[in-house]
Structure formats: structure tokens, C-alpha cells
Design an enzyme around this catalytic site. Structure first.
Site, PDB file in Angstrom:
ATOM      1  N   ASP A 143       0.777  -1.286  -0.405  1.00  0.00           N
ATOM      2  CA  ASP A 143      -0.257  -0.110  -0.242  1.00  0.00           C
ATOM      3  C   ASP A 143       0.700   1.576  -0.328  1.00  0.00           C
ATOM      4  O   ASP A 143       1.751   1.147   0.402  1.00  0.00           O
ATOM      5  CB  ASP A 143      -0.601   0.303   1.031  1.00  0.00           C
TER       6      ASP A 143
ATOM      7  N   ASP B  90      -1.400  -2.728  -3.899  1.00  0.00           N
ATOM      8  CA  ASP B  90      -2.976  -2.593  -3.544  1.00  0.00           C
ATOM      9  C   ASP B  90      -3.880  -1.708  -3.222  1.00  0.00           C
ATOM     10  O   ASP B  90      -4.895  -1.558  -3.942  1.00  0.00           O
ATOM     11  CB  ASP B  90      -2.639  -3.548  -1.833  1.00  0.00           C
ATOM     12  N   ASP B  91      -3.520  -1.535  -1.782  1.00  0.00           N
ATOM     13  CA  ASP B  91      -4.725  -0.249  -1.937  1.00  0.00           C
ATOM     14  C   ASP B  91      -3.704   1.351  -1.986  1.00  0.00           C
ATOM     15  O   ASP B  91      -2.180   1.137  -1.218  1.00  0.00           O
ATOM     16  CB  ASP B  91      -5.166  -0.748  -0.592  1.00  0.00           C
TER      17      ASP B  91
ATOM     18  N   LYS C  53      -9.251   1.768   1.848  1.00  0.00           N
ATOM     19  CA  LYS C  53      -9.839   0.512   3.140  1.00  0.00           C
ATOM     20  C   LYS C  53      -9.428   1.295   4.643  1.00  0.00           C
ATOM     21  O   LYS C  53      -9.062   1.356   5.064  1.00  0.00           O
ATOM     22  CB  LYS C  53      -8.124  -0.439   2.504  1.00  0.00           C
TER      23      LYS C  53
END
Length: 621
Positions: free
Chosen positions: A426, A450-451, A490
Site C-alpha cells: 500500500d 494494493d491500496d 480501505k
């Protein structure tokens, strides 16, 4: 919060490679060469522990985030006190929102050095549209300075009073409005006050003062104002102050070690005889030391592991020298990358591996490492104006028992994890732990595997504001069996999913592969206010697992609709009208928000995605 881990001596990295060094002076904060936090409270824990009351009706409530409110406008003098009676020279700061003014002369404000109920220094907003800096001695009020200021109920103002000897300075929203001197007040606590008025207070900060006077730029703790409106009402205008960091000045803290690519670790660490490695400087540093790196690229074959604590009055600082360009390159470290399906031992996580408290890391770039910074069981640290890019895991990860850490004006991008096929790298992760008071402000998180931001298994409230995440979750590295999640923010999750009451406000999520803002299974109550989700592959706002509260958010041309479940929503774009298009906003040009930052570290303001007819809807930076 102090963790229960054992204390170990620092272990250091191998020598750094030599390149040219440039520049003249060390970077210090604009408020103080060695400002340290004495006290802070965002009320996100839902209580007012540590405060004592005198008059009025006080309670912690919600206004976009948790706030401390005095609700009785008929109370003549309502006060709450916090801190130590031994405090002398310091700055006291808080966000203040007047709610209503009653009869007679009326004001709301912040006071410092309250040695008794009738002697203190005070900065107040009056109903007569003035701000006054006052010295109160045995009940006698002397106005040190004042200025005209439109004082509106329902509007947030950041008040800061600095008391240093007999000198007093007052700031509103980061701008100096009054200064002068009077007979010196006795030492004492801070006070939040109302007089024939009701008001809310938030983001209280008390810090020591050095010798450098603040600039007139907005302060780092200024928060965007939030106002909840009904589902069919146009939102009223409120101010959203930029997120700024301290600018370089021309003074060097006395306790400084200089590192340069042409230095020698046998040197004393002075400007004329610099050290060669950051690791050696960390070994030599004592609490209060500033480690200033001269310009250049530093190569590492072993990471820097930090296990010794500073204190609130004497933190450690790692920074560039006078804002020079410093790159810390971890390409030669172990686990760059780790084998597919492999793991990275704890001590090898991060070019900077920090298990310590009261460290400040400012204005450096960290690349090609197995995590740029890995901060475990760490408290009261500040990560300011960092760039963490192209690493083999998350750019910055805070984990474990971690409280009161601040991430300010971070740029984190291009991070990926071949060992997990893109699933865990991330831009910024505060995960797998707990601890109150963690704040993210002014971050930009993009093109990570990923995020953008991940709060997986972090069970205490985190505050995120004035930030942006875009382009996350795409396989830009041709990783096999790619499983990157691709969300902007998230806000929780786990296996099983623990409840966590995070807050995100005044932030953008756009062009992410999947979601914009999601609860990710978090069953808690996330506060989601004044955010904008644009062109994300799936839903812009996905809060179907939680009991979250969504207000004043804008969802525009995402791949799917809003998911609410048991969450509540009011004043959002989908509450106002059913159909929105890019014709409803002033600009879809991303070049400013994704471009160069201001010299103070803040994101440059623009009209990006600002609704034309609803000026207080969605994020504004």
C-alpha cells in the site's frame, strides 16, 4: 502510550555511498527549532479524560468527527482545564466553532498559563466581530492586541496563542493577528472557555516554543471544517484550510549531526567534518539530536534499526539539510524483493525500522526498500514531507501498539510486493494493531499495487483528512497471478473483521481499480464527510458492512453505485439528486492535485471536482 516492549541499543546500517553534497543550513520547523508536543486531544476516543470542568454543560459529541462541546449559551463563564500547573512557555492551539451567543458581552476562546481561575493569557473571538489577545491578571483584563474579524456561528476557526516570557502572540487560521507584551503570567494549564456563548472545540495541541517565530502559513494541525446538512439542502460554505508543513529557515539546532556523502564516520559530524552514514549518526545521537543529511543518494546494504526513545521535550529528528534533495536507496538490502510466497523478518522490514518513540523524519525520499519505513510499537512520531516510492512493500507502515503518530504531506507511489503478487503493498498502511491519536493529513497515495491507504485490523480510531488516493490496484509491473485489491481508502477489515471507528474527511479517491472509500467488512462506525469519489472501477462509497455516517460526500461516474447497508447518509450527492455528471463540476483536470506541491509541502489548491451549484459538497483542496 508507552508500549511494553524491551529497550535495546540501536543497530546501524553499513556505510553509505559517496556523492556530491550541496546547501547551507538545516531544516527546522517554522514554530520552533525543537518544538515538542506537551499535550494533544482530538476527542476521537469519545471521552474527555484529563479535562476538569468549571461551569457550563460539556460533553463529547460528533460534528464530522468527535468534538468537545459546551452547549449552554446562557452560562456566564464555562471552562475546562487540562495539562500541568508547571508549564511555562508554550503554544496552545485548538479548533473552535462558536455555536450561539447569548446576552451581554460574549466570546469563545483558548487560554494559556492559567495559574489560577483569574490569571492567564487568552485569545478570544467576540460576537462584536473582533479577535482579541488578552492578558488577564487577578481578574483585570488588558487587551494586548486586537483585529477585526467576521465571527460567524457554525464556522470553525483555528486559534493559537503563544506565551513566551512576557511576549504574547495570537493567530487565527495560521495568520498572526495580534502580538505584544504584558506582565508575565504565572505558569499553568490550558483552558477552553466560553462566556455567554456555546461552542465546540477540537484538535487541541500544546507544544513547547523555541526561538523561531511561526510564519503566516496555515498551521499543520488545521483541520477542514465539516457541516452536516439535510438531504435536499445546498451545503453552506465553510473553510477548508490547506495542510502545511514547516518551511526551512536559516538556523541550525545546536544539537545537530551532519551527514554527507563525502563524509567520514570518524568525523565529529559537524558542517566542516560530516559523518558518512546515517547509521553512525543514529548511534551517536542522544535525545534531542537533529540528524541533517546533505544532498545526494545514499546506498544501503543493511537497514537502520532504531530502538531508543526520545522524549516529548527532546525528540530525535532525521531530516534533509536545508531542504536539499536526499534519496535513501535500499536496492542492495536483503529482501529486495523477497521470494514469491516468502516472508520478511521483522528486523529487516523497512530501510528505516523504528521501534521507538518521539522521532521526527522529515523531507527525505526513500526508494527500493522492503518497506521504506516500518514503524512497530511506536508512539508520538512525526513523518513529514516524505516521498516513499518504488519500494518492494508498503511505502510507510505503522503497526502494533502505536499511538499519536502523525503522517503529514506524504507522497507514496509505485510500491509493489512481488512476494505476495501485489496483495499487500500500500501507499500507507496503519494496520494490525491499536492505539489512539494517529493522524494522516495531506497524503497523496497513488499507483500502488494494493491500496492507497489500508487500516486492516487496526482497531483504534484513525483520522485521515485532506488527502488523495488514485490509480491503485493496477498491475503495472506484470506481476504473475496478480491479486492487488485496488481501493483508494480501505477503512478497516480483518479476519474476523473487528469494529473500528475511523474518520475520513475532505479527501479524494479517483481512478482506482476497484473502490474509492470502503469499510472492507469493518462493522464499526466510520465517519465519512466531505469526500469525493470519481471514476473508480467499482463503487465510490462502499459501507454495507458498517453503521457508518456519510455526510456531504460526492460520488461521480464510478463503476457502481453507493453501498450503504445499515450506514446512514445525508447531504450527499445521491441524496440531493439522482443523476450527476462531469458537467456538474468545475474541472476534471487532475494536473494540479497530482502535480508539484507548494513549497511548504501542502497540496496546491484547484477547482478539481468542485460542484458548481453545491460549493460545500465533496472534497476541496
Amino acid at each position: 502510550m508507552k508500549s511494553a516492549r524491551s529497550r535495546r541499543l540501536v543497530r546501524v546500517a553499513a556505510p553509505l555511498a559517496a556523492l556530491a553534497a550541496l546547501g547551507a543550513v538545516a531544516l527546522v520547523t517554522a514554530t520552533s527549532a525543537n518544538a515538542a508536543t506537551l499535550f494533544s486531544d482530538t476527542f476521537e476516543d469519545g471521552n474527555a479524560d484529563g479535562w476538569s470542568k468549571s461551569g457550563g454543560t460539556w460533553a463529547v459529541g460528533t460534528d464530522g468527527s468527535r468534538v468537545y462541546t459546551q452547549s449552554n449559551s446562557g452560562s456566564e463563564l464555562a471552562r475546562v482545564f487540562a495539562g500541568q500547573t508547571s508549564w511555562t512557555d508554550y503554544a496552545a492551539q485548538a479548533r473552535v466553532k462558536p455555536l450561539a451567543f447569548g446576552a451581554a458581552t460574549r466570546y469563545v476562546g483558548v487560554a494559556a498559563r492559567s495559574g489560577s481561575s483569574s490569571s492567564f493569557d487568552r485569545l478570544v473571538l467576540t460576537d462584536a466581530n473582533r479577535v482579541e489577545l488578552q492578558a488577564v491578571r487577578s481578574g483585570t483584563v488588558t487587551v494586548i492586541g486586537s483585529a477585526a474579524l467576521t465571527v460567524s456561528t457554525g464556522t470553525w476557526y483555528t486559534l493559537r496563542i503563544e506565551a513566551q516570557g512576557s511576549a504574547l502572540r495570537g493567530y487565527v487560521n495560521g495568520t498572526l493577528v495580534a502580538s505584544g507584551s504584558g506582565s508575565q503570567a504565572s505558569q499553568g494549564r490550558i483552558v477552553l472557555q466560553t462566556f455567554h456563548a456555546s461552542a465546540s472545540f477540537d484538535d487541541v495541541l500544546v507544544e513547547t516554543l523555541g526561538t523561531t517565530t511561526p510564519t503566516s502559513a496555515a498551521l499543520t494541525t488545521t483541520r477542514p471544517a465539516t457541516t452536516t446538512v439535510g438531504p435536499t439542502s445546498a451545503a453552506p460554505t465553510t473553510s477548508r484550510a490547506p495542510v502545511t508543513s514547516a518551511a526551512p529557515t536559516s538556523s541550525t539546532p545546536a544539537n545537530t549531526l551532519i551527514v554527507a556523502t563525502n563524509g567520514n564516520d570518524a568525523n565529529a559530524g559537524t558542517l566542516s567534518a560530516p559523518l558518512a552514514t546515517l547509521g553512525r549518526a543514529v548511534t551517536l545521537a542522544t535525545a534531542g539530536t537533529t540528524i541533517a543529511l546533505r544532498a545526494g543518494t545514499y546506498q544501503f546494504s543493511a537497514n537502520v534499526q532504531i530502538y531508543k526513545d526520545g522524549t516529548s521535550a527532546n525528540p530525535y529528528t532525521i531530516t534533509s539539510y536545508n531542504g536539499e534533495k536526499v534519496i535513501l536507496d535500499g536496492e542492495n538490502l536483503p529482501y529486495t524483493p523477497a521470494a514469491t510466497g516468502g516472508s520478511i523478518p521483522n528486523a529487516d522490514r523497512g530501510l528505516l525500522h523504528i521501534e521507538a518513540d518521539y522521532w521526527r523524519v522529515r523531507n527525505v525520499e526513500i526508494v527500493h526498500a522492503p518497506y521504506a519505513i516500518f514503524c512497530r510499537d511506536c508512539n508520538n512520531n512525526i513523518f513529514d514531507r516524505l516521498t516513499t516510492r518504488d519500494n518492494y512493500e508498503s511505502g510507510l507502515q505503522i503497526q502494533g501498539a502505536a499511538s499519536n503518530n502523525q503522517v503529514l504531506n506524504l507522497d507514496s507511489y509505485g510500491n509493489r510486493d512481488p512476494r505476495k503478487n501485489g496483495e499487500s503493498a500500500d501507499g500507507l498502511a496503519i494496520k494490525e494493531g491499536s492505539g489512539t491519536g494517529n493522524v494522516v493529513r495531506g497524503a497523496r497515495l497513488w499507483n500502488n499495487s494494493d491500496d492507497g491507504f489500508d487500516a486492516w485490523l487496526f482497531t483504534s480510531p484513525i483520522l485521515i483528512e485532506s488527502s488523495a488516493a488514485w490509480g491503485n490496484g493496477f498491475n503495472r509491473w506484470s506481476l504473475p497471478n496478480y491479486v492487488g485489491d485496488g481501493n483508494g481508502f480501505k477503512m478497516g477489515g480483518g479476519d474476523p473483521d473487528p469494529p473500528a471507528n475511523h474518520t475520513i474527511r475532505n479527501s479524494f479517491a479517483f481512478d482506482n481499480a476497484v473502490g474509492g472509500f470502503i469499510d472492507n467488512g469493518n462493522p464499526g462506525t466510520v465517519t465519512v464527510a466531505f469526500n469525493t469519489a470519481f471514476r473508480n472501477g467499482d463503487g465510490g462509497f462502499k459501507f454495507g458492512s458498517s453503521t457508518s455516517v456519510l455526510t456531504n460526500n460526492l460520488a461521480l461516474t464510478n463503476g457502481a453505485g453507493v453501498t450503504l447497508g445499515s450506514s446512514s447518509a445525508s447531504g450527499n450527492s445521491w441524496n440531493i439528486k439522482s443523476s450527476w455528471s462531469t458537467a456538474d463540476v468545475a474541472s476534471t483536470d487532475t494536473s494540479v492535485i497530482t502535480g508539484a506541491r507548494n513549497s511548504d509541502g501542502s497540496i496546491r489548491p484547484s477547482s478539481f471536482l468542485r460542484p458548481v451549484a453545491y460549493p460545500n459538497l465533496g472534497a476541496q483542496i
